[in-house]
Design an enzyme around this catalytic site. Structure first.
Site, mmCIF file in Angstrom:
data_model
loop_
_atom_site.group_PDB
_atom_site.id
_atom_site.type_symbol
_atom_site.label_atom_id
_atom_site.label_comp_id
_atom_site.label_asym_id
_atom_site.label_seq_id
_atom_site.Cartn_x
_atom_site.Cartn_y
_atom_site.Cartn_z
ATOM 1 N N CYS A 1 -11.505 4.512 6.729
ATOM 2 C CA CYS A 1 -12.244 5.452 5.868
ATOM 3 C C CYS A 1 -13.103 6.337 6.759
ATOM 4 O O CYS A 1 -14.320 6.427 6.599
ATOM 5 C CB CYS A 1 -13.078 4.714 4.829
ATOM 6 S SG CYS A 1 -14.247 3.521 5.504
ATOM 7 N N GLY B 1 -12.212 -6.227 -1.561
ATOM 8 C CA GLY B 1 -11.107 -6.823 -2.290
ATOM 9 C C GLY B 1 -10.259 -5.899 -3.141
ATOM 10 O O GLY B 1 -9.287 -6.351 -3.753
ATOM 11 N N GLY B 2 -10.587 -4.617 -3.200
ATOM 12 C CA GLY B 2 -9.792 -3.708 -4.014
ATOM 13 C C GLY B 2 -8.351 -3.617 -3.548
ATOM 14 O O GLY B 2 -7.411 -3.673 -4.352
#
Length: 444
Positions: A378, A265-266
Protein backbone atom coordinates in the site's frame (compact mmCIF):
# COMPACT_ATOMS: atom_id res chain seq x y z
CA UNK A 1 6.59 32.44 -1.36
CA UNK A 2 8.03 31.51 1.99
CA UNK A 3 8.27 27.71 2.37
CA UNK A 4 6.33 26.14 5.20
CA UNK A 5 8.52 25.33 8.18
CA UNK A 6 9.46 21.68 8.54
CA UNK A 7 7.89 20.16 11.66
CA UNK A 8 11.15 18.49 12.60
CA UNK A 9 13.21 21.68 12.31
CA UNK A 10 11.27 24.03 14.56
CA UNK A 11 12.35 24.60 18.17
CA UNK A 12 10.17 22.61 20.51
CA UNK A 13 10.04 25.11 23.36
CA UNK A 14 9.21 23.92 26.82
CA UNK A 15 6.95 20.94 27.28
CA UNK A 16 3.34 22.01 27.97
CA UNK A 17 1.67 20.94 31.17
CA UNK A 18 -1.75 19.58 30.23
CA UNK A 19 -4.52 20.76 32.47
CA UNK A 20 -2.55 23.59 34.05
CA UNK A 21 -4.83 26.33 35.47
CA UNK A 22 -4.88 29.85 34.10
CA UNK A 23 -2.15 31.84 35.89
CA UNK A 24 -4.59 34.73 36.29
CA UNK A 25 -6.37 32.62 38.89
CA UNK A 26 -9.32 31.31 36.91
CA UNK A 27 -9.93 27.78 35.78
CA UNK A 28 -10.31 26.94 32.11
CA UNK A 29 -13.26 24.73 31.21
CA UNK A 30 -12.33 21.25 29.95
CA UNK A 31 -12.48 20.64 26.23
CA UNK A 32 -11.59 16.98 25.51
CA UNK A 33 -11.92 17.32 21.73
CA UNK A 34 -9.22 19.98 21.43
CA UNK A 35 -7.05 18.46 24.15
CA UNK A 36 -7.06 15.17 22.26
CA UNK A 37 -6.27 16.94 19.00
CA UNK A 38 -3.37 18.78 20.68
CA UNK A 39 -1.92 15.51 22.03
CA UNK A 40 -2.14 13.86 18.64
CA UNK A 41 -0.66 16.71 16.59
CA UNK A 42 2.13 17.34 19.08
CA UNK A 43 2.88 13.61 19.17
CA UNK A 44 3.21 13.50 15.40
CA UNK A 45 5.24 16.64 14.68
CA UNK A 46 7.37 16.78 17.84
CA UNK A 47 7.84 13.12 18.76
CA UNK A 48 7.30 11.51 15.33
CA UNK A 49 4.69 9.16 16.74
CA UNK A 50 2.00 7.79 14.47
CA UNK A 51 -1.45 9.29 14.95
CA UNK A 52 -2.96 6.22 16.56
CA UNK A 53 0.08 5.83 18.83
CA UNK A 54 -0.22 9.46 19.88
CA UNK A 55 -3.90 8.87 20.57
CA UNK A 56 -2.93 5.99 22.84
CA UNK A 57 -0.50 8.24 24.72
CA UNK A 58 -3.16 10.90 25.31
CA UNK A 59 -4.50 11.04 28.86
CA UNK A 60 -7.33 13.21 27.56
CA UNK A 61 -8.30 10.50 25.08
CA UNK A 62 -8.27 7.76 27.71
CA UNK A 63 -10.67 9.75 29.87
CA UNK A 64 -12.93 10.95 27.06
CA UNK A 65 -16.22 9.67 25.71
CA UNK A 66 -16.07 7.91 22.31
CA UNK A 67 -17.76 10.89 20.65
CA UNK A 68 -15.06 13.27 21.92
CA UNK A 69 -12.27 10.87 20.91
CA UNK A 70 -13.70 10.68 17.39
CA UNK A 71 -14.01 14.47 17.19
CA UNK A 72 -10.46 14.98 18.45
CA UNK A 73 -9.15 12.43 15.95
CA UNK A 74 -10.97 14.20 13.10
CA UNK A 75 -9.67 17.62 14.13
CA UNK A 76 -6.09 16.33 14.38
CA UNK A 77 -6.34 14.59 11.01
CA UNK A 78 -7.59 17.83 9.44
CA UNK A 79 -4.58 19.69 10.84
CA UNK A 80 -2.21 17.08 9.43
CA UNK A 81 -3.89 17.02 6.01
CA UNK A 82 -3.57 20.80 5.64
CA UNK A 83 -0.50 21.54 7.75
CA UNK A 84 1.61 23.03 4.97
CA UNK A 85 -1.18 25.39 3.94
CA UNK A 86 -1.95 26.33 7.55
CA UNK A 87 1.70 27.20 8.19
CA UNK A 88 1.70 29.36 5.08
CA UNK A 89 -1.41 31.20 6.27
CA UNK A 90 0.18 31.80 9.68
CA UNK A 91 3.56 33.02 8.38
CA UNK A 92 2.65 36.70 7.74
CA UNK A 93 1.33 37.08 11.30
CA UNK A 94 4.35 35.65 13.14
CA UNK A 95 7.38 37.90 13.55
CA UNK A 96 9.40 35.10 15.08
CA UNK A 97 9.09 31.36 15.41
CA UNK A 98 6.89 30.43 18.40
CA UNK A 99 7.59 27.43 20.61
CA UNK A 100 6.31 24.22 19.05
CA UNK A 101 3.37 23.75 21.47
CA UNK A 102 2.17 27.26 20.59
CA UNK A 103 2.33 26.45 16.90
CA UNK A 104 0.27 23.32 17.53
CA UNK A 105 -2.44 25.48 19.14
CA UNK A 106 -2.34 27.89 16.21
CA UNK A 107 -2.59 25.05 13.68
CA UNK A 108 -5.65 23.69 15.47
CA UNK A 109 -7.21 27.14 15.35
CA UNK A 110 -6.52 27.60 11.63
CA UNK A 111 -7.90 24.15 10.84
CA UNK A 112 -11.15 25.05 12.57
CA UNK A 113 -11.39 28.44 10.86
CA UNK A 114 -10.52 27.45 7.30
CA UNK A 115 -11.26 23.74 6.90
CA UNK A 116 -13.95 22.76 9.40
CA UNK A 117 -16.34 25.73 9.21
CA UNK A 118 -16.16 26.33 12.96
CA UNK A 119 -17.65 29.76 13.81
CA UNK A 120 -14.84 32.28 14.15
CA UNK A 121 -15.58 33.23 17.75
CA UNK A 122 -15.62 29.57 18.79
CA UNK A 123 -12.41 28.70 16.95
CA UNK A 124 -10.54 31.63 18.51
CA UNK A 125 -11.95 31.23 22.02
CA UNK A 126 -11.35 27.48 22.20
CA UNK A 127 -7.78 27.90 20.95
CA UNK A 128 -7.01 30.56 23.55
CA UNK A 129 -8.49 28.30 26.23
CA UNK A 130 -6.40 25.39 24.91
CA UNK A 131 -3.23 27.47 25.24
CA UNK A 132 -4.12 28.28 28.84
CA UNK A 133 -4.87 24.65 29.71
CA UNK A 134 -1.51 23.66 28.28
CA UNK A 135 0.43 26.07 30.48
CA UNK A 136 0.99 28.53 27.63
CA UNK A 137 -0.65 31.55 29.26
CA UNK A 138 2.16 33.95 28.19
CA UNK A 139 1.24 33.14 24.58
CA UNK A 140 -2.55 33.34 24.96
CA UNK A 141 -2.55 36.92 23.70
CA UNK A 142 -0.50 35.93 20.65
CA UNK A 143 -2.89 33.07 19.88
CA UNK A 144 -5.87 35.41 20.23
CA UNK A 145 -4.39 38.13 18.04
CA UNK A 146 -3.12 35.86 15.27
CA UNK A 147 -6.28 33.81 14.99
CA UNK A 148 -8.48 36.91 15.00
CA UNK A 149 -6.50 38.20 12.02
CA UNK A 150 -6.85 34.86 10.25
CA UNK A 151 -10.58 34.87 10.99
CA UNK A 152 -10.94 38.42 9.64
CA UNK A 153 -9.40 37.38 6.34
CA UNK A 154 -11.52 34.24 6.12
CA UNK A 155 -11.04 31.79 3.29
CA UNK A 156 -9.54 34.58 1.17
CA UNK A 157 -6.30 33.65 2.94
CA UNK A 158 -6.27 30.52 0.78
CA UNK A 159 -6.52 32.36 -2.51
CA UNK A 160 -3.41 32.03 -4.64
CA UNK A 161 -1.93 29.26 -2.50
CA UNK A 162 -0.90 26.01 -4.16
CA UNK A 163 -2.48 23.97 -1.40
CA UNK A 164 -1.84 20.61 -3.01
CA UNK A 165 1.90 21.23 -3.13
CA UNK A 166 2.15 22.97 0.25
CA UNK A 167 0.48 20.05 2.02
CA UNK A 168 2.93 17.40 0.78
CA UNK A 169 6.57 17.24 1.92
CA UNK A 170 8.88 18.03 -1.05
CA UNK A 171 10.57 14.62 -1.07
CA UNK A 172 7.24 12.85 -1.44
CA UNK A 173 6.01 15.25 -4.11
CA UNK A 174 9.15 14.66 -6.14
CA UNK A 175 8.96 10.87 -5.75
CA UNK A 176 5.42 10.75 -7.16
CA UNK A 177 6.42 12.36 -10.43
CA UNK A 178 3.58 13.28 -12.80
CA UNK A 179 1.04 11.73 -10.41
CA UNK A 180 1.96 14.11 -7.58
CA UNK A 181 -0.77 16.68 -8.20
CA UNK A 182 -3.76 14.31 -8.58
CA UNK A 183 -2.53 12.35 -5.55
CA UNK A 184 -2.07 15.50 -3.46
CA UNK A 185 -5.49 16.85 -4.36
CA UNK A 186 -7.07 13.63 -3.16
CA UNK A 187 -5.13 13.68 0.11
CA UNK A 188 -6.95 16.81 1.23
CA UNK A 189 -10.24 14.93 1.51
CA UNK A 190 -11.48 12.50 4.12
CA UNK A 191 -11.71 9.06 2.49
CA UNK A 192 -14.96 7.12 2.08
CA UNK A 193 -15.82 3.86 3.82
CA UNK A 194 -15.54 0.79 1.57
CA UNK A 195 -16.96 -2.61 2.42
CA UNK A 196 -16.22 -6.03 0.95
CA UNK A 197 -19.32 -8.20 0.98
CA UNK A 198 -19.37 -11.86 1.93
CA UNK A 199 -20.24 -13.99 -1.11
CA UNK A 200 -24.00 -14.42 -1.38
CA UNK A 201 -24.77 -11.84 1.31
CA UNK A 202 -26.91 -8.74 0.94
CA UNK A 203 -24.94 -5.50 1.23
CA UNK A 204 -26.11 -2.79 3.65
CA UNK A 205 -28.52 -0.38 1.97
CA UNK A 206 -27.54 3.09 0.81
CA UNK A 207 -24.05 2.46 -0.50
CA UNK A 208 -22.59 2.91 -3.98
CA UNK A 209 -21.43 -0.26 -5.72
CA UNK A 210 -17.92 0.28 -7.08
CA UNK A 211 -16.54 -1.30 -10.28
CA UNK A 212 -14.88 -4.12 -8.34
CA UNK A 213 -18.00 -4.90 -6.30
CA UNK A 214 -17.04 -3.00 -3.14
CA UNK A 215 -19.86 -1.03 -1.51
CA UNK A 216 -18.94 2.58 -0.69
CA UNK A 217 -20.37 5.08 1.77
CA UNK A 218 -19.34 8.74 1.79
CA UNK A 219 -17.01 9.79 4.60
CA UNK A 220 -18.75 10.39 7.91
CA UNK A 221 -22.19 9.23 6.80
CA UNK A 222 -22.35 5.88 8.64
CA UNK A 223 -20.82 4.01 11.57
CA UNK A 224 -19.74 0.60 10.41
CA UNK A 225 -20.80 -1.17 13.62
CA UNK A 226 -24.32 0.22 13.20
CA UNK A 227 -24.80 -1.10 9.68
CA UNK A 228 -27.15 -4.09 9.31
CA UNK A 229 -25.16 -7.28 8.97
CA UNK A 230 -22.06 -6.19 10.87
CA UNK A 231 -22.53 -8.50 13.86
CA UNK A 232 -23.50 -11.34 11.54
CA UNK A 233 -20.26 -11.01 9.57
CA UNK A 234 -21.79 -10.23 6.19
CA UNK A 235 -19.09 -7.67 5.32
CA UNK A 236 -15.77 -6.25 6.38
CA UNK A 237 -14.07 -2.88 5.98
CA UNK A 238 -11.59 -2.87 3.09
CA UNK A 239 -10.65 -0.09 0.71
CA UNK A 240 -11.49 -0.84 -2.90
CA UNK A 241 -7.81 -0.86 -3.88
CA UNK A 242 -6.89 -3.14 -0.99
CA UNK A 243 -9.31 -5.77 -2.29
CA UNK A 244 -7.55 -6.10 -5.64
CA UNK A 245 -4.35 -8.09 -4.81
CA UNK A 246 -6.25 -11.07 -3.35
CA UNK A 247 -8.68 -10.99 -6.27
CA UNK A 248 -5.76 -11.06 -8.73
CA UNK A 249 -4.18 -14.06 -7.02
CA UNK A 250 -7.18 -15.96 -8.48
CA UNK A 251 -7.37 -18.62 -5.79
CA UNK A 252 -9.17 -21.88 -6.54
CA UNK A 253 -11.04 -24.14 -4.12
CA UNK A 254 -8.78 -26.68 -2.47
CA UNK A 255 -5.52 -24.84 -3.08
CA UNK A 256 -3.00 -24.42 -0.27
CA UNK A 257 -2.47 -20.70 0.12
CA UNK A 258 -0.51 -18.51 2.53
CA UNK A 259 -1.42 -14.94 3.36
CA UNK A 260 1.83 -13.49 4.64
CA UNK A 261 1.59 -10.45 6.95
CA UNK A 262 -2.13 -11.20 7.18
CA UNK A 263 -3.56 -8.74 9.71
CA UNK A 264 -6.09 -7.19 9.88
CA UNK A 265 -7.60 -10.00 7.80
CA UNK A 266 -9.55 -8.52 4.89
CA UNK A 267 -7.42 -10.24 2.27
CA UNK A 268 -7.39 -13.44 4.33
CA UNK A 269 -11.19 -13.41 4.25
CA UNK A 270 -11.22 -12.99 0.47
CA UNK A 271 -8.94 -16.01 0.04
CA UNK A 272 -10.85 -18.14 2.54
CA UNK A 273 -14.23 -17.45 0.95
CA UNK A 274 -12.76 -18.72 -2.34
CA UNK A 275 -12.55 -22.17 -0.72
CA UNK A 276 -8.80 -22.45 -0.31
CA UNK A 277 -6.91 -23.88 2.66
CA UNK A 278 -5.47 -20.74 4.20
CA UNK A 279 -2.41 -20.19 6.38
CA UNK A 280 -2.57 -16.66 7.79
CA UNK A 281 0.86 -15.60 9.02
CA UNK A 282 1.29 -12.58 11.28
CA UNK A 283 4.32 -11.53 13.32
CA UNK A 284 2.92 -8.78 15.55
CA UNK A 285 1.10 -9.92 18.68
CA UNK A 286 -1.41 -7.08 18.81
CA UNK A 287 -2.20 -7.39 15.14
CA UNK A 288 -2.72 -11.13 15.36
CA UNK A 289 -5.38 -10.62 18.02
CA UNK A 290 -7.19 -8.24 15.70
CA UNK A 291 -6.82 -10.78 12.89
CA UNK A 292 -8.37 -13.53 15.01
CA UNK A 293 -11.25 -11.28 16.09
CA UNK A 294 -12.05 -10.26 12.52
CA UNK A 295 -11.97 -13.83 11.24
CA UNK A 296 -14.17 -14.97 14.14
CA UNK A 297 -16.80 -12.32 13.32
CA UNK A 298 -16.81 -13.57 9.73
CA UNK A 299 -17.13 -17.20 10.83
CA UNK A 300 -13.82 -18.23 9.22
CA UNK A 301 -12.73 -20.68 11.91
CA UNK A 302 -10.99 -23.00 9.43
CA UNK A 303 -8.23 -20.47 8.67
CA UNK A 304 -4.95 -21.54 10.26
CA UNK A 305 -3.66 -18.44 12.04
CA UNK A 306 0.06 -18.69 12.74
CA UNK A 307 2.07 -16.30 14.93
CA UNK A 308 5.41 -16.18 13.15
CA UNK A 309 7.81 -14.07 11.11
CA UNK A 310 6.82 -14.71 7.49
CA UNK A 311 10.46 -14.40 6.41
CA UNK A 312 11.33 -17.38 8.64
CA UNK A 313 8.18 -19.51 8.60
CA UNK A 314 7.95 -22.43 6.19
CA UNK A 315 4.93 -24.66 5.40
CA UNK A 316 5.08 -28.43 5.85
CA UNK A 317 4.64 -28.83 2.07
CA UNK A 318 5.03 -26.45 -0.89
CA UNK A 319 2.20 -24.02 -1.48
CA UNK A 320 0.08 -23.41 -4.57
CA UNK A 321 -0.16 -19.66 -4.06
CA UNK A 322 1.00 -16.84 -1.78
CA UNK A 323 -0.34 -13.37 -1.15
CA UNK A 324 2.50 -11.18 0.07
CA UNK A 325 1.08 -7.84 1.22
CA UNK A 326 4.42 -6.66 2.51
CA UNK A 327 5.07 -4.14 5.29
CA UNK A 328 5.85 -0.81 3.65
CA UNK A 329 5.89 2.95 4.10
CA UNK A 330 2.07 2.97 3.67
CA UNK A 331 2.17 6.21 1.71
CA UNK A 332 -0.77 4.89 -0.30
CA UNK A 333 -2.99 5.22 2.78
CA UNK A 334 -2.12 8.84 3.62
CA UNK A 335 -5.76 9.85 3.10
CA UNK A 336 -6.55 7.73 6.17
CA UNK A 337 -3.24 8.28 7.95
CA UNK A 338 -2.07 11.84 7.15
CA UNK A 339 0.49 11.59 9.94
CA UNK A 340 2.60 9.37 7.67
CA UNK A 341 3.53 12.40 5.55
CA UNK A 342 5.19 14.10 8.49
CA UNK A 343 6.79 11.03 10.09
CA UNK A 344 8.27 9.09 7.19
CA UNK A 345 11.69 10.02 5.82
CA UNK A 346 13.47 8.95 2.61
CA UNK A 347 15.83 6.76 4.61
CA UNK A 348 12.87 4.77 5.92
CA UNK A 349 12.16 3.52 2.40
CA UNK A 350 15.53 1.79 2.14
CA UNK A 351 14.90 -0.09 5.37
CA UNK A 352 11.51 -1.20 4.09
CA UNK A 353 12.83 -2.48 0.78
CA UNK A 354 15.35 -4.73 2.51
CA UNK A 355 12.53 -6.44 4.39
CA UNK A 356 10.43 -6.68 1.24
CA UNK A 357 13.22 -8.49 -0.59
CA UNK A 358 13.58 -10.98 2.27
CA UNK A 359 9.88 -11.74 2.09
CA UNK A 360 9.97 -12.11 -1.69
CA UNK A 361 12.83 -14.62 -1.40
CA UNK A 362 10.96 -16.52 1.31
CA UNK A 363 7.83 -16.61 -0.85
CA UNK A 364 9.80 -18.08 -3.75
CA UNK A 365 11.12 -20.83 -1.50
CA UNK A 366 7.64 -21.74 -0.19
CA UNK A 367 6.04 -22.28 -3.60
CA UNK A 368 5.75 -25.48 -5.60
CA UNK A 369 7.08 -25.31 -9.17
CA UNK A 370 4.55 -23.29 -11.14
CA UNK A 371 3.08 -21.84 -7.96
CA UNK A 372 2.24 -18.16 -7.98
CA UNK A 373 2.75 -15.20 -5.71
CA UNK A 374 1.17 -11.75 -5.78
CA UNK A 375 3.45 -9.15 -4.24
CA UNK A 376 1.57 -6.05 -3.04
CA UNK A 377 2.26 -2.89 -1.04
CA UNK A 378 0.00 0.00 0.00
CA UNK A 379 2.76 2.36 -1.08
CA UNK A 380 3.08 5.04 -3.74
CA UNK A 381 6.87 4.81 -3.71
CA UNK A 382 8.50 3.25 -6.80
CA UNK A 383 11.27 1.77 -4.64
CA UNK A 384 8.71 -0.39 -2.90
CA UNK A 385 6.64 -1.16 -6.00
CA UNK A 386 8.08 -1.18 -9.50
CA UNK A 387 11.67 -1.59 -8.34
CA UNK A 388 10.74 -4.55 -6.13
CA UNK A 389 9.00 -6.22 -9.07
CA UNK A 390 12.26 -6.05 -10.97
CA UNK A 391 14.11 -7.37 -7.91
CA UNK A 392 11.71 -10.35 -7.83
CA UNK A 393 12.60 -11.17 -11.42
CA UNK A 394 16.30 -11.00 -10.51
CA UNK A 395 15.57 -13.61 -7.78
CA UNK A 396 14.33 -16.01 -10.44
CA UNK A 397 10.59 -15.45 -10.12
CA UNK A 398 8.89 -15.43 -13.52
CA UNK A 399 6.57 -12.52 -14.40
CA UNK A 400 2.91 -13.46 -14.76
CA UNK A 401 1.31 -10.17 -15.88
CA UNK A 402 -2.26 -9.26 -15.05
CA UNK A 403 -4.25 -9.44 -18.25
CA UNK A 404 -6.45 -6.64 -19.61
CA UNK A 405 -9.45 -8.91 -18.99
CA UNK A 406 -8.56 -9.29 -15.30
CA UNK A 407 -8.50 -5.52 -14.88
CA UNK A 408 -11.27 -4.66 -17.33
CA UNK A 409 -13.24 -2.99 -14.48
CA UNK A 410 -10.31 -0.60 -13.80
CA UNK A 411 -8.15 -0.50 -16.94
CA UNK A 412 -6.34 2.70 -15.90
CA UNK A 413 -4.72 0.76 -13.04
CA UNK A 414 -2.91 -1.68 -15.37
CA UNK A 415 0.64 -0.64 -16.27
CA UNK A 416 2.35 -1.48 -19.58
CA UNK A 417 4.24 -4.23 -17.73
CA UNK A 418 1.02 -5.84 -16.59
CA UNK A 419 1.37 -4.64 -13.00
CA UNK A 420 -1.32 -2.99 -10.88
CA UNK A 421 -0.83 0.64 -9.80
CA UNK A 422 -3.63 2.58 -8.10
CA UNK A 423 -3.44 5.99 -6.48
CA UNK A 424 -5.80 8.24 -4.47
CA UNK A 425 -6.63 10.38 -7.52
CA UNK A 426 -8.17 7.47 -9.42
CA UNK A 427 -11.98 7.59 -9.58
CA UNK A 428 -11.73 10.99 -7.88
CA UNK A 429 -15.34 11.82 -8.73
CA UNK A 430 -16.40 8.77 -6.72
CA UNK A 431 -14.13 9.34 -3.71
CA UNK A 432 -10.81 7.96 -4.95
CA UNK A 433 -9.01 4.95 -3.53
CA UNK A 434 -5.86 4.00 -1.67
CA UNK A 435 -2.54 3.73 -3.46
CA UNK A 436 -1.48 0.14 -4.15
CA UNK A 437 1.09 -1.65 -6.25
CA UNK A 438 0.81 -5.33 -7.11
CA UNK A 439 2.62 -7.73 -9.41
CA UNK A 440 2.21 -11.48 -9.97
CA UNK A 441 4.97 -14.04 -10.45
CA UNK A 442 5.37 -17.80 -10.78
CA UNK A 443 8.08 -20.09 -9.56
CA UNK A 444 10.01 -21.81 -12.31
Amino acid sequence: MKPSPSPSSRPTGRRPNAGRPDRRGGKVAPDPTRDIAFDIVEGVIVHRRMLDTSLGHSAAARAAEPRDRAAGHRLAATVLRHMGTANEVLAPFLKREPPEPVRVVLLIGVAQLLFLDTPAHAAVATSVALARRRGLVPFAGLVNAVLRRVAAGGTQALEGLDQARLDVPPWLWQSWGKLARPIARALGHEPPLDLSIRPGAEPPPGGEVMPNGSVRFAAGTVKVVDLPGFAEGTFWVQDMAASLPARLLDVKAGERVADLCAAPGGKTAQLAFAGAEIFAIEREGRRIERLRANLARLGLDAVKVIHADAAQWRPDAPLDAILLDAPCSATGTIRRHPDAMWIKRPRDIATMTEGQDRLLAASRDMLRPGGRVVYAVCSLQPEEGEQRARAAEAMGLLPDPFTPEELAFLPQARTPEGWLRTHPGMLADHGGMDGFFAARFRRA
